[in-house]
Design an enzyme around this catalytic site. Structure first.
Site: not given
Ligand code: CTP
Length: 416
Positions: A212-215, A279
């Site tokens: 995943g990502n930090r969005s 994102a």
């Protein structure tokens, strides 16, 4: 207002195309829901082109949007024109063999049925009983005209002129029984529909793990709220977010890039603008492990092979040439850049704008604690039409208002 126009399998369906025109020209959002039989007379392409919206017939299409419940719940008015004898019988019995049946069972707004059939069918005791039942339940049923029918016959059963149906529909809309859930009718985006994606995508590795990502989704939510405040109807596609989706938008949840891709291709056609604030993962695990990946007995480390995900923004731009209803004329991308020793953030941004082919790119500089999850940001908006870049900074809400201002300007200039 949101209107659902149901069309059942009678030849008068071709006259409903005119009715649809009256509805859309009055500024209403119309979802046409034909039955399978109706498509024998007027095809899906005609309804999609005239409504500017995707058209579905079956309950099990677009299941991820819970379409069979959503359309009825969100409608301010449902009109079924023409309504065949068979469809009156099904409605009276509460049957839902298709999408329209589900809409009629879930709608809480006024419902107008416009029967059209041969005289024998209209006068048949079964039809008479069905009409009585439906009227007793509060549905409005327009008496058909008396006149020339499809063959050589004439009598009661003729489909009324579109103007008469529309006058009755407007009376129902104005009756006060209609909940007003629509966006404000003034503002630079009034009458426009904007699709906003937000949050991060998650790519599953096994049943418990993902990449995943930090969005946080904050910037996308702010853009959606600014578009709503500017009078737009907003469809909001949410990936993983740490904030609530905007009140007043139609919300769709997705997880992976592929799901986001499918949702965008489902929602964007026929709308005015797409803002890709999500994102999106550029890579995903090449294989998904059906069972949780366990530690190997020999102590070796697992190797995760990655593959590219589809580039949604670029795919939408490419699809513009062939899509019907058309893809939005204004597509806005975001470019999260860090820059490097040789190339500045803005140089990367300009190259990305050209590569993606969108109308506008919102560039911001990211780092571990910069932008992601924060409440303030600084961006530069780059334009494909060669205009000078425009900077904006402050809270994500302030930046969102600046983005929506530019987006409104682009749309307005395209209409000139
Ligand atoms: N985007 C997309 N599909 C992807 C990746 C990104 O639609 N698979 C969209 C994002 O929503 C954003 C824009 O493209 O609006 C730019 O995203 P970004 O990750 O900065 O660009 P990439 O194309 O992934 O380029 P790179 O990571 O190589 O800089």
């Amino acid at each position: 207002m949101r209107i659902v126009l149901g069309v059942t399998g009678g030849i008068a369906g071709y006259k409903s195309a005119l009715l649809l025109r009256l509805m859309t020209e009055a500024g209403h959002q119309v979802d046409v829901v034909p039955t399978r039989a109706a498509l024998n007379f007027v095809g899906q392409a005609t309804w999609e082109a005239l409504s500017g919206r995707p058209v579905r017939t079956e309950t099990f299409e677009a299941v991820e949007t819970v379409n069979h419940v959503r359309l009825g719940r969100e409608a301010d008015l449902v009109v079924v024109a023409p309504a065949t004898a068979d469809s009156l019988a099904r409605t009276a019995a509460g049957l839902a063999p298709d999408l329209l049946g589900n809409v009629l069972l879930t709608a809480t707004c006024p419902i107008l049925l416009v029967p059209a059939m041969h005289t024998e069918m209209w006068l048949n005791p079964a039809t008479v009983a069905n009409v009585t039942t439906l009227r007793s339940r509060g549905l409005t049923i327009l008496d058909p005209d008396d006149g020339r029918l499809t063959g050589q016959d004439s009598g009661p059963g003729r489909f009324p002129e579109a103007e008469r149906i529309w006058a009755e529909a407007q009376r129902l809309i104005g009756s006060g029984a209609v909940p007003s859930t629509g966006p404000p009718s003034t503002g630079p985006l009034s009458g426009r529909t904007v699709v906003v994606t937000a949050g991060g995508t998650r790519e599953a590795l096994d049943p418990v793990r993902y990449l995943g990502n930090r969005s946080s989704g904050k910037q996308g939510v702010a853009v959606a709220e600014a578009a709503l405040a500017a009078g737009a109807t907003v469809r909001f596609i949410a990936g993983a977010m740490s904030v609530d989706p905007p009140a007043g938008a139609e919300v769709l949840r997705v997880e992976s890039t592929q799901e986001l891709h499918d949702a965008v291709f489902d929602c964007a056609p026929g709308t005015d603008a797409l803002v890709m604030a999500a994102a999106v993962a550029d890579f995903r695990p090449a294989t998904y492990a059906e069972a949780k990946i366990k530690k190997a007995a020999d102590g070796s480390n697992p190797v995760i092979q990655l593959e590219r995900t589809p580039d949604i923004l670029a795919d939408v731009v490419k699809a513009r040439a062939v899509s019907a209803p058309p893809m939005p004329s204004v597509i806005v991308g975001f470019g999260a850049e860090t820059g490097d020793e040789q190339t500045s953030v803005l140089e990367f941004g300009a190259a990305k704008l050209a590569r993606k082919g969108c109308e506008m790119l919102v560039v911001n500089q990211v780092g571990r604690h910069r932008v992601f999850g924060q409440d303030t940001t600084d961006v530069t908006m780059l334009f494909a039409d060669g205009r000078e870049p425009v900077g904006a900074g402050g809270t994500k809400t302030e930046v969102a208002v600046a983005i929506v201002d530019e987006l409104s300007g682009l749309l307005a200039r395209m209409g000139e």
